[in-house]
Scaffold this motif. Structure first.
Motif, short mmCIF file in Angstrom:
data_model
loop_
_atom_site.label_atom_id
_atom_site.label_comp_id
_atom_site.label_asym_id
_atom_site.label_seq_id
_atom_site.Cartn_x
_atom_site.Cartn_y
_atom_site.Cartn_z
N LEU A 253 0.81 -1.22 0.00
CA LEU A 253 0.00 0.00 0.00
C LEU A 253 0.84 1.27 0.00
O LEU A 253 0.35 2.34 0.37
CB LEU A 253 -0.93 0.00 1.22
N GLY A 254 2.10 1.16 -0.37
CA GLY A 254 2.94 2.34 -0.42
C GLY A 254 3.03 3.04 0.93
O GLY A 254 3.22 2.39 1.97
N SER A 255 2.85 4.34 0.93
CA SER A 255 2.97 5.13 2.17
C SER A 255 1.93 4.77 3.21
O SER A 255 2.10 5.09 4.40
CB SER A 255 2.86 6.62 1.83
N TYR A 256 0.86 4.13 2.80
CA TYR A 256 -0.22 3.79 3.73
C TYR A 256 -0.01 2.43 4.39
O TYR A 256 -0.79 2.05 5.27
CB TYR A 256 -1.57 3.85 3.00
N ILE A 270 8.50 3.86 7.51
CA ILE A 270 8.13 4.39 6.20
C ILE A 270 7.39 5.70 6.42
O ILE A 270 6.47 5.76 7.24
CB ILE A 270 7.23 3.40 5.42
N TYR A 271 7.81 6.74 5.68
CA TYR A 271 7.16 8.03 5.79
C TYR A 271 6.91 8.56 4.38
O TYR A 271 7.72 8.35 3.48
CB TYR A 271 8.03 9.02 6.57
N PRO A 272 5.76 9.23 4.16
CA PRO A 272 5.47 9.72 2.81
C PRO A 272 6.35 10.90 2.41
O PRO A 272 6.46 11.88 3.14
CB PRO A 272 4.00 10.14 2.91
N ALA A 273 6.96 10.78 1.24
CA ALA A 273 7.74 11.87 0.66
C ALA A 273 7.00 12.34 -0.59
O ALA A 273 6.98 11.65 -1.59
CB ALA A 273 9.15 11.39 0.31
N LEU A 355 2.54 10.50 -3.05
CA LEU A 355 3.27 10.22 -1.81
C LEU A 355 4.13 8.97 -1.99
O LEU A 355 3.63 7.85 -2.03
CB LEU A 355 2.29 10.03 -0.65
N ARG A 356 5.43 9.19 -2.07
CA ARG A 356 6.36 8.07 -2.25
C ARG A 356 6.71 7.48 -0.88
O ARG A 356 7.06 8.22 0.05
CB ARG A 356 7.61 8.54 -2.97
N PRO A 357 6.64 6.16 -0.72
CA PRO A 357 6.89 5.53 0.58
C PRO A 357 8.39 5.40 0.86
O PRO A 357 9.05 4.49 0.37
CB PRO A 357 6.24 4.14 0.44
N ALA A 358 8.92 6.30 1.65
CA ALA A 358 10.36 6.38 1.86
C ALA A 358 10.78 5.75 3.18
O ALA A 358 10.18 6.02 4.22
CB ALA A 358 10.81 7.84 1.83
N THR A 359 11.82 4.93 3.13
CA THR A 359 12.50 4.48 4.34
C THR A 359 13.69 5.40 4.59
O THR A 359 14.18 6.05 3.65
CB THR A 359 12.99 3.03 4.21
N PRO A 360 14.21 5.47 5.81
CA PRO A 360 15.36 6.34 6.07
C PRO A 360 16.58 5.98 5.22
O PRO A 360 17.38 6.85 4.88
CB PRO A 360 15.63 6.13 7.56
N GLY A 379 8.02 0.66 0.73
CA GLY A 379 9.17 1.46 1.14
C GLY A 379 10.18 1.70 0.04
O GLY A 379 11.36 1.97 0.33
N HIS A 380 9.75 1.71 -1.23
CA HIS A 380 10.67 1.85 -2.35
C HIS A 380 11.08 3.29 -2.64
O HIS A 380 11.93 3.53 -3.50
CB HIS A 380 10.06 1.23 -3.61
N GLY A 381 10.46 4.26 -1.98
CA GLY A 381 10.83 5.65 -2.18
C GLY A 381 10.67 6.08 -3.62
O GLY A 381 9.63 5.85 -4.25
#
Length: 411
Positions: A253-256, A270-273, A355-360, A379-381
């Motif tokens: 679900l990406g960022s969600y 995971i945080y939305p970018a 909203l791209r799902p970004a990991t640190p 979490g592929h950003g």
């Protein structure tokens, strides 16, 4: 096995494709009326193994501070109280050491190389058409310090198997003649001939049709309220009061993804970018690139889809807000005008944000979760399109009880 895939973006649909190929009975759930209508809708369009350097690198903290408060900054952190963003940011800083950056680049390149080869094999098998071009990706530099740092980064990527070749200004223009008028701005570049570009939205929707022909059941317009848990296993996905049961569940679900899994005790970094794009219609006299480009200093990419030019990039950390910011859209168009003053669009640009799902670390989370029948593919950003086929193929192997091919840090 019966497998429910949550999410019909490019990562969810490629997961469904490879799971179906392995003989599993697959159902895909998505809240939108069709596939690829959120983050996969209008992204940068690049299959970019060469773009493997994570945002979290030794140069990132000072750059982020320098950009603070600039509404058009390539990387923008909104200053507000947000516990999730604070936690994510602290993890981000821990990933900015040279040692961690090197390891993260190795992880990303390994998976991205595998994914690119899987995409090529899928295309050969299905003859799928999605405005793809196999003309490589050219990174551009207009700052000498950034170019010097990029030479080091390119050497590291070559060490890990990505042929990213440093090129002069003359070579940049020979590769992409549309850059001729921007010659005074350029200081150099690097080029990866094996990289590609293509329309992720068109690819995903057409692959969904092929999935359906293999028996995959797509249920659109449905929202998963929660996953039920009993005896240490997921027992169903609750949709409008109905429990959909399966042997395995894939959260794509990406960022969600973290919002759905948090009630189960699974906390994902995971945080939305938020990324922006502009799609520009071109005419016969438009001087626009056909080689896909990355303007590293501005974090903007350019990809050609037939008579459309996609201009995309930047990252804004501001929670789950999806409002379009006119200043950031203007920055995309202004940079396009600097690099391509004879672009001559034939109509208005279509602006979009996702909203791209970004990991640190920018390394995605793929594999089995702490719950035995719950799997994660998220979490592929900025590299969801680049890594989608490899992520889906590897996850299908994991669910089928096989060892995935790439030497990657699977969950």
């Amino acid at each position: 096995m019966k497998v429910v895939v949550l999410g019909a973006g490019v990562v969810g649909v490629t997961s469904a494709w490879y799971l179906a190929r392995c003989g599993h009975q697959v159902t895909v759930l998505d809240r939108q009326p069709a596939a690829a209508l959120e983050t996969s809708f209008a992204n940068g369009g690049q299959i970019s193994v060469s773009h493997a350097e994570p945002w979290s690198n030794p140069h990132a903290p000072l750059r982020a501070l320098a950009w603070m408060g600039r509404e058009d900054a390539p990387l923008l952190f909104r200053l507000r109280w947000d516990a999730a963003l604070l936690d994510w940011s602290l993890r981000f800083l821990r990933e900015c050491t040279a040692r961690r950056t090197r390891d993260n680049i190795r992880q990303i390149v390994t998976l991205a190389l595998y994914s690119r080869s899987q995409l090529q094999a899928l295309r050969a098998e299905t003859s799928l058409a999605y405005d793809h071009l196999e003309r490589g990706i050219l990174h551009l530099y207009t700052d000498r310090r950034e170019f010097a740092a990029a030479i080091e980064g390119a050497a590291m990527m070559r060490h890990f198997g990505c042929e990213r070749r440093t090129v002069s200004v003359d070579e940049c223009i020979a590769l992409e003649p549309a850059l001729a008028r921007a010659r005074p701005l350029l200081v150099g570049g690097d080029y990866t001939a094996e990289d590609e570009s293509g329309d992720a939205h068109r690819f995903t929707q057409r692959l969904a049709v092929l999935c359906a022909a293999r028996g995959v059941d797509f249920r659109y317009g449905v929202t998963v309220d929660r996953l039920t848990l009993a005896g240490g296993l997921i027992t169903g996905a609750m949709v409008a009061g109905e429990r959909l049961q399966a042997d395995a569940y894939v959260a794509a679900l990406g960022s969600y993804t973290p919002l759905l899994l948090r009630p189960l005790g699974i906390r994902l970094p995971i945080y939305p970018a938020k990324g922006y794009s502009a799609t520009v219609p071109l005419g016969a006299d438009s001087v626009a690139p056909t080689v896909s480009l990355i303007d590293d200093g501005h974090k903007i990419v350019f990809s050609r889809f037939g008579q459309r030019l996609r201009i995309a990039g930047t990252a804004e950390f501001n929670g789950y807000h999806t409002e379009i910011n006119a200043v950031r859209c203007g920055a995309l168009m202004a940079r396009a005008g600097e690099l391509f003053p004879a672009l001559r669009p034939t109509g208005e640009a279509q602006f979009w944000c996702g909203l791209r799902p970004a990991t640190p670390s920018n390394v995605p989370l793929i594999g089995r979760s702490a719950i035995a029948n719950l799997y994660i593919n998220s979490g592929h950003g900025t590299l969801g399109w680049t890594m989608a086929c490899g992520s889906g193929a590897a996850l299908a192997d994991i669910i089928s009880g096989r060892l995935p091919e790439p030497d990657f840090r699977f969950l």
